[in-house]
Design a protein around this motif. Structure first.
Motif, short mmCIF file in Angstrom:
data_model
loop_
_atom_site.label_atom_id
_atom_site.label_comp_id
_atom_site.label_asym_id
_atom_site.label_seq_id
_atom_site.Cartn_x
_atom_site.Cartn_y
_atom_site.Cartn_z
N THR A 79 65.86 -9.53 -7.29
CA THR A 79 66.41 -8.30 -7.12
C THR A 79 65.50 -7.76 -5.80
O THR A 79 65.57 -7.47 -4.39
N SER A 83 64.04 -7.02 -1.76
CA SER A 83 64.07 -5.98 -1.10
C SER A 83 62.53 -6.03 -0.69
O SER A 83 62.19 -5.19 -0.24
N GLN A 101 74.46 -15.37 -4.39
CA GLN A 101 73.87 -14.07 -4.37
C GLN A 101 73.93 -14.06 -3.02
O GLN A 101 73.22 -13.01 -1.89
N ASN A 103 70.23 -14.61 -1.73
CA ASN A 103 69.11 -14.39 -2.19
C ASN A 103 68.19 -16.14 -1.77
O ASN A 103 68.09 -16.39 -2.12
#
Length: 373
Positions: A79, A83, A101, A103
């Motif tokens: 995560t 970011s 997800q 990513n």
């Protein structure tokens, strides 16, 4: 904390890669060599600390992440990687859900947990194995539950009988005495266990106490780590256990990297640290190789440029082929099904005998019982 053993083993792999590179004068990027340094942060086996630690590393100028142990921790790290736009390469984030997800900064070089027990089930489904029923036990955590659910579905597709439910135990302070009683009441021919090393050790000790001996046991992880068969683990009770491993020196792989193949890697790792190589340090080294390969290909250390090169990776490594799908999962290597067998020279020491996807030896089957040690 509980997972300090796994973290130390992975760190040993990262250090081995770093020392290997620096022994050569550093990473060669378009004719200029750079020494490697790695900054570590201790999660203390507390996944809730991962995000803050990762943010701190990113704030200090870290441009690339190498993975930690277990899927929830890698998920938290991923995560922050997303970011902060930092490439993350891991060998220990096996829950397939992490890669669903979207990513694009996360890359997993290991085979996902959903594949772990399929080789054991294919072995069990052979007519010569005489297995009709399978019980599945799983830790209440993302990767083990994924593994168990996939194994149950695969067992049914092979025509093997399974209970209506998976036998689930808590992620902390599991008591296997009652659980084994429940499993025994089903009278399974084959028992699959999805948990970590500590879980596997506790389960085997309790199974031995209760003289529980179906035709075979198979473990998703844990049994392939050196501690499992050591006096600190279960010792000779480890004999004849089946299970999966991401890597083994017995895979007899050759490669074009500096480690030359699985056997040579194991030999030089032993020469440096006097400890056996296994899938955790091997996976850590291979993760770092992915970054190193990308650095060399693009002649750049810009995270976006390196990330885009990682996506195109096709590495012939001592760990196996590494090539990522659109979700960031390695599709180049198998997971191996092995049986631990005592060595001829010393019955207290175990060797890996690969049963799937190829056979490096003959399985001892059925399980002769815990007293046959």
């Amino acid at each position: 904390g509980r997972e300090s053993y796994f973290g130390r083993e992975m760190m040993l792999g990262y250090e081995f890669w770093k020392e290997s590179v620096n022994d050569e004068g550093g990473v060669n990027i378009c004719g200029k060599k750079f020494d490697v340094d790695i900054t570590y942060s201790d999660t203390q086996s507390d996944n809730s600390q991962v995000a803050a630690l990762a943010e701190s590393l990113a704030g200090s100028g870290v441009k690339f992440f190498l993975g930690t142990y277990n899927s929830p921790a890698n998920g938290a790290l991923a995560t922050i990687a997303q970011s902060r736009k930092i490439p993350l390469v891991t060998s220990a984030g096996a829950a397939r859900a992490l890669y669903e997800q979207g990513n694009s900064w996360l890359f997993g070089i290991m085979t996902p947990a959903t594949e772990y027990l399929k080789g054991s089930l294919e072995f069990a489904a052979l007519p010569s194995s005489h297995v009709r029923s399978v019980a599945i036990i799983a830790r209440n955590a993302p990767a083990p539950l994924e593994d168990a659910i996939a194994a149950r579905q695969y067992a049914m597709s092979l025509g093997l009988g399974v209970p209506n439910e998976i036998f689930v135990f808590p992620a902390a302070d599991a008591d296997f005495s009652m659980l084994i009683g429940e499993v025994k009441s089903y009278s399974p021919d084959f028992v699959l266990f999805a948990g970590d090393l500590t879980d596997a050790e506790a389960f085997v000790k309790e199974a031995a106490l209760q003289s529980f001996h179906p035709r075979g046991f198979s473990f998703s992880v844990g049994h392939s780590l050196p501690r499992f068969a050591s006096p600190q683990g279960v010792g000779r009770l480890a004999s004849f256990m089946l299970g999966s491993t991401q890597w083994s020196p017995e895979s007899k792989l050759s490669s074009s990297d500096r480690y030359q193949g699985s056997e040579h890697f194991a030999r030089i790792f032993w020469d440096r640290y006097f400890t056996p190589a296994h899938y955790l340090p091997a996976g850590a080294v291979a993760s770092a190789l992915v970054l190193e390969h990308a650095f060399k290909k693009v002649c750049d250390l810009d995270p976006v440029v390196v990330r885009d090169e990682i996506k195109k990776s096709l590495l012939d490594s001592f760990y196996g082929v590494i090539s990522f799908n659109e979700r960031g999962l390695n599709i180049g290597k198998p997971v191996y099904t092995i049986q631990l067998q005592p060595t001829a020279a010393d019955k207290t020491k175990m060797k890996d005998v690969i049963l799937h996807p190829f056979a490096s030896g003959v399985a001892i089957w059925p399980f002769p019982g815990f007293s046959a040690r």
